[in-house]
Design a protein around this motif. Structure first.
Motif, PDB file in Angstrom:
ATOM      1  N   GLU A  41       0.806  -1.127   0.112  1.00  0.00           N
ATOM      2  CA  GLU A  41      -0.052   0.050   0.014  1.00  0.00           C
ATOM      3  C   GLU A  41       0.710   1.240   0.068  1.00  0.00           C
ATOM      4  O   GLU A  41       0.197   2.392  -0.062  1.00  0.00           O
ATOM      5  CB  GLU A  41      -1.014   0.042   1.091  1.00  0.00           C
ATOM      6  N   MET A  42       2.132   1.024   0.082  1.00  0.00           N
ATOM      7  CA  MET A  42       2.939   2.397   0.166  1.00  0.00           C
ATOM      8  C   MET A  42       4.485   1.834  -0.900  1.00  0.00           C
ATOM      9  O   MET A  42       4.939   0.973  -0.368  1.00  0.00           O
ATOM     10  CB  MET A  42       3.573   2.548   1.600  1.00  0.00           C
ATOM     11  N   SER A  43       4.894   2.936  -1.374  1.00  0.00           N
ATOM     12  CA  SER A  43       5.941   2.896  -2.371  1.00  0.00           C
ATOM     13  C   SER A  43       7.261   2.774  -1.208  1.00  0.00           C
ATOM     14  O   SER A  43       7.107   3.220  -0.317  1.00  0.00           O
ATOM     15  CB  SER A  43       6.182   3.957  -3.409  1.00  0.00           C
ATOM     16  N   ALA A  44       8.407   2.077  -2.017  1.00  0.00           N
ATOM     17  CA  ALA A  44       9.605   2.207  -1.280  1.00  0.00           C
ATOM     18  C   ALA A  44      10.119   3.599  -0.796  1.00  0.00           C
ATOM     19  O   ALA A  44      10.577   4.200   0.189  1.00  0.00           O
ATOM     20  CB  ALA A  44      10.594   1.515  -2.070  1.00  0.00           C
ATOM     21  N   GLU A  45       9.896   4.685  -2.017  1.00  0.00           N
ATOM     22  CA  GLU A  45      10.104   6.011  -1.768  1.00  0.00           C
ATOM     23  C   GLU A  45       9.439   6.640  -0.647  1.00  0.00           C
ATOM     24  O   GLU A  45      10.235   7.390   0.061  1.00  0.00           O
ATOM     25  CB  GLU A  45       9.992   6.638  -3.067  1.00  0.00           C
ATOM     26  N   ALA A  46       8.116   6.367  -0.679  1.00  0.00           N
ATOM     27  CA  ALA A  46       7.515   7.051   0.572  1.00  0.00           C
ATOM     28  C   ALA A  46       7.879   6.589   1.794  1.00  0.00           C
ATOM     29  O   ALA A  46       8.036   7.165   2.806  1.00  0.00           O
ATOM     30  CB  ALA A  46       5.933   6.701   0.294  1.00  0.00           C
ATOM     31  N   LEU A  47       8.292   5.158   2.025  1.00  0.00           N
ATOM     32  CA  LEU A  47       8.678   4.398   3.014  1.00  0.00           C
ATOM     33  C   LEU A  47       9.916   5.224   3.589  1.00  0.00           C
ATOM     34  O   LEU A  47      10.052   5.324   4.764  1.00  0.00           O
ATOM     35  CB  LEU A  47       8.920   2.887   2.854  1.00  0.00           C
ATOM     36  N   GLU A  48      10.921   5.283   2.658  1.00  0.00           N
ATOM     37  CA  GLU A  48      12.053   5.991   2.957  1.00  0.00           C
ATOM     38  C   GLU A  48      11.908   7.443   3.653  1.00  0.00           C
ATOM     39  O   GLU A  48      12.733   7.679   4.423  1.00  0.00           O
ATOM     40  CB  GLU A  48      13.047   6.173   1.524  1.00  0.00           C
ATOM     41  N   ILE A  65       6.499  13.839   1.156  1.00  0.00           N
ATOM     42  CA  ILE A  65       6.100  13.045   0.161  1.00  0.00           C
ATOM     43  C   ILE A  65       5.477  13.763  -0.992  1.00  0.00           C
ATOM     44  O   ILE A  65       5.699  13.462  -2.282  1.00  0.00           O
ATOM     45  CB  ILE A  65       5.149  12.006   0.812  1.00  0.00           C
ATOM     46  N   ARG A  66       4.659  14.667  -0.583  1.00  0.00           N
ATOM     47  CA  ARG A  66       3.851  15.506  -1.676  1.00  0.00           C
ATOM     48  C   ARG A  66       5.011  16.385  -2.397  1.00  0.00           C
ATOM     49  O   ARG A  66       5.037  16.412  -3.737  1.00  0.00           O
ATOM     50  CB  ARG A  66       3.137  16.400  -1.055  1.00  0.00           C
ATOM     51  N   GLN A  67       6.154  17.075  -1.518  1.00  0.00           N
ATOM     52  CA  GLN A  67       6.894  17.823  -2.145  1.00  0.00           C
ATOM     53  C   GLN A  67       7.846  16.978  -3.190  1.00  0.00           C
ATOM     54  O   GLN A  67       8.222  17.459  -4.470  1.00  0.00           O
ATOM     55  CB  GLN A  67       8.041  18.425  -1.318  1.00  0.00           C
ATOM     56  N   ILE A  70       5.840  11.712  -4.912  1.00  0.00           N
ATOM     57  CA  ILE A  70       5.919  10.160  -4.593  1.00  0.00           C
ATOM     58  C   ILE A  70       4.649   9.920  -3.909  1.00  0.00           C
ATOM     59  O   ILE A  70       4.198  10.787  -3.169  1.00  0.00           O
ATOM     60  CB  ILE A  70       7.131   9.579  -4.045  1.00  0.00           C
ATOM     61  N   GLY A  71       4.420   8.612  -3.918  1.00  0.00           N
ATOM     62  CA  GLY A  71       3.523   7.743  -3.117  1.00  0.00           C
ATOM     63  C   GLY A  71       1.984   8.640  -3.212  1.00  0.00           C
ATOM     64  O   GLY A  71       1.227   8.774  -2.346  1.00  0.00           O
TER      65      GLY A  71
END
Length: 81
Positions: A41-48, A65-67, A70-71
């Motif tokens: 439910e979450m991308s690796a980029e958002a998890l980072e 995340i918005r900036q 991603i995600g």
């Protein structure tokens, strides 16, 4: 099965939405983010981003995340909540 009807999912959602500024809240959000990442439910980029914010209890990962652009699916889930 609707994931939101699952008790574990709801418990993890409560953690990932822990209010900013509470002691250890950044770590709680990151731990819950890992759950959602493993569920797909979450991308690796958002998890980072959650990882980077994990030691910063006052830092909200969502604007970052918005900036970064991603995600998108993850952000939509927050907008619906």
């Amino acid at each position: 099965m609707d994931p939101e009807s699952d008790a574990e999912w709801r418990a993890q959602w409560a953690l990932v939405t822990t209010p900013l500024g509470e002691e250890w809240s950044g770590r709680a959000r990151y731990a819950a983010a890992m759950y959602f990442y493993k569920k797909g439910e979450m991308s690796a980029e958002a998890l980072e981003v959650y990882r980077l914010c994990s030691r910063l209890d006052n830092e909200d990962p969502l604007p970052i995340i918005r900036q970064r652009g991603i995600g998108k699916g993850w952000l939509e889930r927050f907008d619906q909540a």
